[in-house]
Design a protein around this motif. Structure first.
Motif, PDB file in Angstrom:
ATOM      1  N   LYS A  12       0.868  -1.179   0.000  1.00  0.00           N
ATOM      2  CA  LYS A  12       0.000   0.000   0.000  1.00  0.00           C
ATOM      3  C   LYS A  12       0.907   1.231   0.000  1.00  0.00           C
ATOM      4  O   LYS A  12       1.751   1.380   0.875  1.00  0.00           O
ATOM      5  N   TYR A 108       2.099   3.204   5.326  1.00  0.00           N
ATOM      6  CA  TYR A 108       2.381   2.393   4.145  1.00  0.00           C
ATOM      7  C   TYR A 108       2.553   0.952   4.617  1.00  0.00           C
ATOM      8  O   TYR A 108       2.665   0.682   5.817  1.00  0.00           O
ATOM      9  N   SER A 157      -3.139  -3.559  10.796  1.00  0.00           N
ATOM     10  CA  SER A 157      -3.159  -2.094  10.851  1.00  0.00           C
ATOM     11  C   SER A 157      -3.840  -1.591  12.119  1.00  0.00           C
ATOM     12  O   SER A 157      -3.605  -0.461  12.539  1.00  0.00           O
ATOM     13  N   PHE A 164      -7.289   2.777   2.144  1.00  0.00           N
ATOM     14  CA  PHE A 164      -5.887   3.134   1.968  1.00  0.00           C
ATOM     15  C   PHE A 164      -5.676   3.829   0.624  1.00  0.00           C
ATOM     16  O   PHE A 164      -6.488   3.706  -0.301  1.00  0.00           O
TER      17      PHE A 164
END
Length: 296
Positions: A12, A108, A157, A164
């Motif tokens: 991501k 990220y 997360s 995202f």
């Protein structure tokens, strides 16, 4: 399949979301916006250990934890001006949204041994930013930031239904996106071949006794400077320099979309270099300072 012990590619891409509480990433359905076409990300975590010695021994007896420093920097090509505005525009303590007065979280993810891991940089505020335009190149920006914390990579997360950021697509702004003659001084177009601007926010972290992590950060003094290079075809700017006349520099980053406006500018230095083997036209480099900046 080769299993790597270190990160290869972002799963991501780097994205940001505003924080309501400084240093706390919103956990319920946060939306992470893309920064742009990110080409570099660096961060450091430093506990600033202080060695404690004593008379009678050449070795230290202990270490004291100093100020914990968490800092990051990123370089990116512009696909919008939204993220950059947070470093350019004036602080607004009453309505902080979208300005340096509001902190944000960066996130990220990467693969570590084939498992996705998330890294959060929290309580971020811009420390400085730079904008660079040059013929034949992407309009490149870089931003240095302070952070209250940077997490260790984790396989979860910890967020509920997050959205995202996606990889940047479409037009990455470059030297022609501002249209013909994107740089002007007092509304007079310049035959400009290069432009740069650096905005120092001088953001510093505050600390309290008994806590190694930073309490929070604030920008303390905005300072703006840069330079632009033009083909030497006029002396208007030299007249401004001789008279120490304040002026306005406007730079169109993308036509009908985003303009950087610098007000209260003064040219601080003029530089020319004549050479017998010069392959191109004579150019003039103007260094400037500005009192204020705004980005649309």
């Amino acid at each position: 399949m080769v299993v790597s012990t270190s990160a290869q590619l972002f799963v991501k891409p780097l994205g940001y979301t505003p924080e309501t509480t400084e240093g706390t990433t919103p956990t319920s359905s946060p939306y992470f916006s893309p920064i742009g076409a990110v080409t570099a990300l660096n961060y450091k975590k430093d506990n600033s250990l202080i060695e404690i010695g004593q008379i009678g021994s050449e070795d230290v007896i202990d270490y004291v934890t100093g100020l914990t420093v968490r800092e990051a920097s990123t370089t990116f090509g512009l696909t919008s001006s939204s993220f950059l505005k947070r470093a350019v525009n004036a602080a607004n303590y009453g309505t902080p949204t979208g300005t340096v007065s509001q902190t944000f979280s960066l996130v990220y993810s990467i693969y570590l041994n084939a498992v996705e891991n998330f890294v959060f940089l929290k309580g971020c505020r811009p420390k400085s930013c730079s904008i660079n335009m040059e013929i034949g190149k992407v309009t490149e920006c870089s931003m240095d930031m302070v952070c209250t914390s940077i997490t260790k990579p984790a396989t979860s997360s910890g967020l509920t239904t997050p959205t995202f950021a996606s990889l940047a697509t479409g037009d990455v702004w470059d030297w022609i996106d501002g249209g013909a003659d994107p740089v002007s001084v007092n509304s007079v177009a310049q035959n400009c071949i290069k432009f740069s601007c650096t905005i120092e926010r001088n953001t510093s972290m505050d600390y309290t006794l008994g806590n190694t992590a930073g309490f929070g950060s604030q920008p303390h003094a905005r300072r703006i400077r840069g330079e632009f290079t033009t083909l030497w075809t006029a002396d208007t700017e030299e007249t401004l320099f001789d008279a120490s006349t304040e002026h306005t520099i406007a730079v169109v980053l993308k036509s009908a979309t985003s303009t950087l406006t610098l007000t209260g500018c003064e040219i601080s230095m003029i530089s020319r270099d004549h050479s017998a083997d010069e392959g191109g036209a004579t150019v003039t480099v103007y260094s400037y300072t500005a009192e204020a900046a705004s980005l649309t």
